[in-house]
Design a protein around this motif. Structure first.
Motif, mmCIF file in Angstrom:
data_model
loop_
_atom_site.group_PDB
_atom_site.id
_atom_site.type_symbol
_atom_site.label_atom_id
_atom_site.label_comp_id
_atom_site.label_asym_id
_atom_site.label_seq_id
_atom_site.Cartn_x
_atom_site.Cartn_y
_atom_site.Cartn_z
ATOM 1 N N UNK A 36 -14.218 -33.898 -0.777
ATOM 2 C CA UNK A 36 -15.019 -32.681 -0.628
ATOM 3 C C UNK A 36 -14.361 -31.726 0.356
ATOM 4 N N UNK A 37 -13.835 -32.254 1.447
ATOM 5 C CA UNK A 37 -13.144 -31.424 2.440
ATOM 6 C C UNK A 37 -11.933 -30.749 1.826
ATOM 7 N N UNK A 75 -22.453 -37.156 -5.297
ATOM 8 C CA UNK A 75 -23.084 -38.008 -6.303
ATOM 9 C C UNK A 75 -22.721 -37.594 -7.729
ATOM 10 N N UNK A 76 -22.076 -36.458 -7.898
ATOM 11 C CA UNK A 76 -21.649 -36.042 -9.238
ATOM 12 C C UNK A 76 -20.223 -35.530 -9.189
ATOM 13 N N UNK A 77 -20.014 -34.374 -8.560
ATOM 14 C CA UNK A 77 -18.666 -33.829 -8.454
ATOM 15 C C UNK A 77 -18.647 -32.695 -7.451
ATOM 16 N N UNK A 78 -17.449 -32.325 -7.062
ATOM 17 C CA UNK A 78 -17.204 -31.085 -6.319
ATOM 18 C C UNK A 78 -16.418 -30.171 -7.248
ATOM 19 N N UNK A 79 -16.618 -28.869 -7.107
ATOM 20 C CA UNK A 79 -15.877 -27.938 -7.948
ATOM 21 C C UNK A 79 -15.459 -26.723 -7.126
ATOM 22 N N UNK A 80 -14.185 -26.342 -7.286
ATOM 23 C CA UNK A 80 -13.671 -25.133 -6.660
ATOM 24 C C UNK A 80 -12.485 -24.630 -7.462
ATOM 25 N N UNK A 172 2.675 -38.662 -0.403
ATOM 26 C CA UNK A 172 2.863 -37.646 0.636
ATOM 27 C C UNK A 172 1.759 -37.758 1.683
ATOM 28 N N UNK A 173 1.997 -37.163 2.837
ATOM 29 C CA UNK A 173 0.969 -37.043 3.871
ATOM 30 C C UNK A 173 0.443 -35.610 3.856
ATOM 31 N N UNK A 174 -0.858 -35.480 4.080
ATOM 32 C CA UNK A 174 -1.433 -34.139 4.156
ATOM 33 C C UNK A 174 -2.680 -34.177 5.022
ATOM 34 N N UNK A 175 -3.198 -33.000 5.344
ATOM 35 C CA UNK A 175 -4.419 -32.887 6.136
ATOM 36 C C UNK A 175 -5.444 -32.131 5.311
ATOM 37 N N UNK A 176 -6.503 -32.812 4.895
ATOM 38 C CA UNK A 176 -7.506 -32.215 4.007
ATOM 39 C C UNK A 176 -8.215 -31.023 4.641
ATOM 40 N N UNK A 177 -8.122 -30.874 5.955
ATOM 41 C CA UNK A 177 -8.804 -29.767 6.629
ATOM 42 C C UNK A 177 -7.983 -28.489 6.641
ATOM 43 N N UNK A 178 -6.694 -28.594 6.346
ATOM 44 C CA UNK A 178 -5.793 -27.441 6.447
ATOM 45 C C UNK A 178 -5.463 -26.887 5.069
ATOM 46 N N UNK A 179 -5.784 -25.619 4.870
ATOM 47 C CA UNK A 179 -5.601 -24.969 3.584
ATOM 48 C C UNK A 179 -4.147 -25.056 3.099
ATOM 49 N N UNK A 180 -3.208 -24.765 3.985
ATOM 50 C CA UNK A 180 -1.801 -24.791 3.604
ATOM 51 C C UNK A 180 -1.341 -26.181 3.216
ATOM 52 N N UNK A 181 -1.829 -27.188 3.900
ATOM 53 C CA UNK A 181 -1.462 -28.565 3.597
ATOM 54 C C UNK A 181 -2.021 -28.984 2.240
ATOM 55 N N UNK A 182 -3.260 -28.584 1.952
ATOM 56 C CA UNK A 182 -3.863 -28.885 0.651
ATOM 57 C C UNK A 182 -3.101 -28.180 -0.459
ATOM 58 N N UNK A 183 -2.742 -26.910 -0.221
ATOM 59 C CA UNK A 183 -1.974 -26.157 -1.219
ATOM 60 C C UNK A 183 -0.671 -26.865 -1.555
ATOM 61 N N UNK A 184 0.043 -27.312 -0.531
ATOM 62 C CA UNK A 184 1.324 -27.987 -0.765
ATOM 63 C C UNK A 184 1.129 -29.277 -1.562
#
Length: 199
Positions: A36-37, A75-80, A172-184
């Motif tokens: 979700x994060x 309980x179902x899904x996240x969407x973005x 890979x390693x990433x940080x779910x809180x950081x937008x740039x890390x999620x993008x990569x």
């Protein structure tokens, strides 16, 4: 007298703008690993979430030892969604993490180009089911180790060995809180999926 420019010439000079290609991607993993994060961090719209409070009954089923402050669960899904560029837009579907909601996965992954399997190295056993699922469905995926508290507990090579993923699967390693890390991380999945399509 000024010559009139032909209509056909003006039409030819106009640039046809097309909407970006929609691509479905799944964010998966065990309970409380940061799905979700991840969706929240990157989505350009307010994410749709289906979180519910963790009841005393659920707390007895789900391991909260590493996430003591977690009060809700999907309980179902996240969407973005996120527009990568003028040609590509990713639609992100986050799966529920608990096994009792596993019946929803087939619907969520239908038509997906690829998946990002998020791992918490403190609870590697919780991630085997997601890895096995993507391997069985032959959906391109990458394993993303979430850096809780800014660090990971085990080297990436050890994570690969413990999860027994193939060499062609990126870990890979990433940080779910950081937008740039999620993008990569999402771009890694996209590259894996496109390379398989091209092959």
């Amino acid at each position: 007298m000024t010559p009139i420019e032909p209509t056909a010439g003006r039409v030819a000079q106009q640039t046809v703008t097309r909407p970006p290609l929609p691509v479905k991607m799944v964010i998966a993993g065990g309970f409380g690993v940061g799905k979700t994060t991840t969706v929240r961090s990157i989505s350009e719209i307010t994410p749709l979430t289906t979180e519910a409070s963790i009841t005393e009954v659920a707390a007895g089923v789900d391991d909260l030892s590493h996430t003591p402050h977690k009060t809700t669960t999907t309980v179902a899904m996240d969407f973005g969604c996120i527009t990568i560029d003028s040609a590509l837009k990713l639609y992100l579907f986050g799966t529920p993490g608990q096994e009792r909601f596993g019946f929803m996965w087939d619907d969520l992954v239908e038509g997906a180009l690829g998946g990002l399997v998020i791992v918490d190295t403190r609870r590697l056993d919780d991630c085997h089911a997601a890895v096995d699922y993507f391997e069985h469905k032959q959906i391109p995926f990458a394993v993303a180790v979430n850096a809780f508290d800014g660090r990971i507990e085990h080297p990436l090579d050890d994570v690969r060995w413990a999860l027994d993923v193939a060499d062609q699967v990126p870990v890979i390693a990433f940080d779910a809180r950081r937008r740039g890390s999620v993008r990569d991380a999402l771009l890694v999945v996209l590259e894996v999926a496109l390379s398989r399509t091209a092959g």
